[in-house]
Design a protein around this motif. Sequence first.
Motif, PDB file in Angstrom:
ATOM      1  N   ALA A  57      55.198  58.111  30.725  1.00  0.00           N
ATOM      2  CA  ALA A  57      56.382  58.473  31.502  1.00  0.00           C
ATOM      3  C   ALA A  57      57.515  57.504  31.170  1.00  0.00           C
ATOM      4  O   ALA A  57      57.319  56.519  30.459  1.00  0.00           O
ATOM      5  CB  ALA A  57      56.059  58.437  32.999  1.00  0.00           C
ATOM      6  N   ASP A  58      58.693  57.787  31.709  1.00  0.00           N
ATOM      7  CA  ASP A  58      59.864  56.950  31.478  1.00  0.00           C
ATOM      8  C   ASP A  58      60.548  56.700  32.811  1.00  0.00           C
ATOM      9  O   ASP A  58      60.969  57.652  33.477  1.00  0.00           O
ATOM     10  CB  ASP A  58      60.811  57.653  30.497  1.00  0.00           C
ATOM     11  N   LEU A  59      60.644  55.435  33.206  1.00  0.00           N
ATOM     12  CA  LEU A  59      61.341  55.076  34.434  1.00  0.00           C
ATOM     13  C   LEU A  59      62.830  55.045  34.114  1.00  0.00           C
ATOM     14  O   LEU A  59      63.311  54.127  33.466  1.00  0.00           O
ATOM     15  CB  LEU A  59      60.862  53.721  34.960  1.00  0.00           C
ATOM     16  N   ARG A  60      63.550  56.079  34.543  1.00  0.00           N
ATOM     17  CA  ARG A  60      64.968  56.209  34.203  1.00  0.00           C
ATOM     18  C   ARG A  60      65.852  55.339  35.077  1.00  0.00           C
ATOM     19  O   ARG A  60      66.806  54.741  34.612  1.00  0.00           O
ATOM     20  CB  ARG A  60      65.414  57.664  34.329  1.00  0.00           C
ATOM     21  N   LYS A  61      65.570  55.299  36.366  1.00  0.00           N
ATOM     22  CA  LYS A  61      66.377  54.498  37.301  1.00  0.00           C
ATOM     23  C   LYS A  61      65.460  53.848  38.315  1.00  0.00           C
ATOM     24  O   LYS A  61      64.443  54.402  38.712  1.00  0.00           O
ATOM     25  CB  LYS A  61      67.384  55.375  38.058  1.00  0.00           C
ATOM     26  N   PHE A  62      65.853  52.653  38.744  1.00  0.00           N
ATOM     27  CA  PHE A  62      65.106  51.913  39.758  1.00  0.00           C
ATOM     28  C   PHE A  62      66.124  51.228  40.654  1.00  0.00           C
ATOM     29  O   PHE A  62      67.093  50.642  40.171  1.00  0.00           O
ATOM     30  CB  PHE A  62      64.208  50.866  39.100  1.00  0.00           C
ATOM     31  N   HIS A  63      65.901  51.300  41.949  1.00  0.00           N
ATOM     32  CA  HIS A  63      66.740  50.586  42.906  1.00  0.00           C
ATOM     33  C   HIS A  63      65.881  50.275  44.117  1.00  0.00           C
ATOM     34  O   HIS A  63      64.986  51.039  44.455  1.00  0.00           O
ATOM     35  CB  HIS A  63      67.947  51.431  43.327  1.00  0.00           C
ATOM     36  N   GLY A  64      66.147  49.163  44.759  1.00  0.00           N
ATOM     37  CA  GLY A  64      65.341  48.817  45.921  1.00  0.00           C
ATOM     38  C   GLY A  64      66.131  48.094  46.974  1.00  0.00           C
ATOM     39  O   GLY A  64      67.250  47.630  46.738  1.00  0.00           O
ATOM     40  N   GLY A  65      65.532  47.991  48.136  1.00  0.00           N
ATOM     41  CA  GLY A  65      66.090  47.253  49.260  1.00  0.00           C
ATOM     42  C   GLY A  65      65.022  46.339  49.820  1.00  0.00           C
ATOM     43  O   GLY A  65      63.978  46.127  49.207  1.00  0.00           O
ATOM     44  N   ASP A  66      65.285  45.807  51.010  1.00  0.00           N
ATOM     45  CA  ASP A  66      64.333  44.888  51.651  1.00  0.00           C
ATOM     46  C   ASP A  66      62.981  45.540  51.902  1.00  0.00           C
ATOM     47  O   ASP A  66      61.953  44.884  51.868  1.00  0.00           O
ATOM     48  CB  ASP A  66      64.867  44.420  53.008  1.00  0.00           C
ATOM     49  N   ASP A  67      63.001  46.842  52.199  1.00  0.00           N
ATOM     50  CA  ASP A  67      61.777  47.508  52.659  1.00  0.00           C
ATOM     51  C   ASP A  67      61.414  48.772  51.878  1.00  0.00           C
ATOM     52  O   ASP A  67      60.579  49.543  52.317  1.00  0.00           O
ATOM     53  CB  ASP A  67      61.903  47.840  54.143  1.00  0.00           C
TER      54      ASP A  67
END
Length: 142
Positions: A57-67
């Motif tokens: 697979a290909d991880l195109r976008k990643f974003h995260g927060g505190d939780d």
Amino acid sequence: MSPRWLPDPVVRRGRSVVSDLHAHLVFITRRRRDALDEAMLRRCEQAMREVCLQMGADLRKFHGGDDHVRLLVHYPPKLAVSTLVNRLKAVSAHYLAIEFTGQIDQAFVDGHLWSPSYFAASCGGAPLKIIEDYIEAQKLPI
């Protein structure tokens, strides 16, 4: 290649399949605890990119927060989304537990960082209404 089909580097091609599958995934921490900081999110993204690569697979976008973390993954049709999700959560939690032991201990509830539930949505391409209209407009055999 058929003259009707222009090459598209985004579309996956196999021996007997042409696919363009994307999933929007969201994982939350157990009991929505604010456990993740910027360094943890960077390591989580790195671990998840490696997992995706190993699974084709290909991880195109990643974003995260505190939780939580949000991902956009381009995946092959032979890969079940649930299998991908389980591997992403397990490997990322494993590396975060090892590398951020002092910071993350309080976030683990019953030995787990991630909530057992997750959000998954298929995405990309045309809106459903356009696809429904296209299918409806196809000619019936005579």
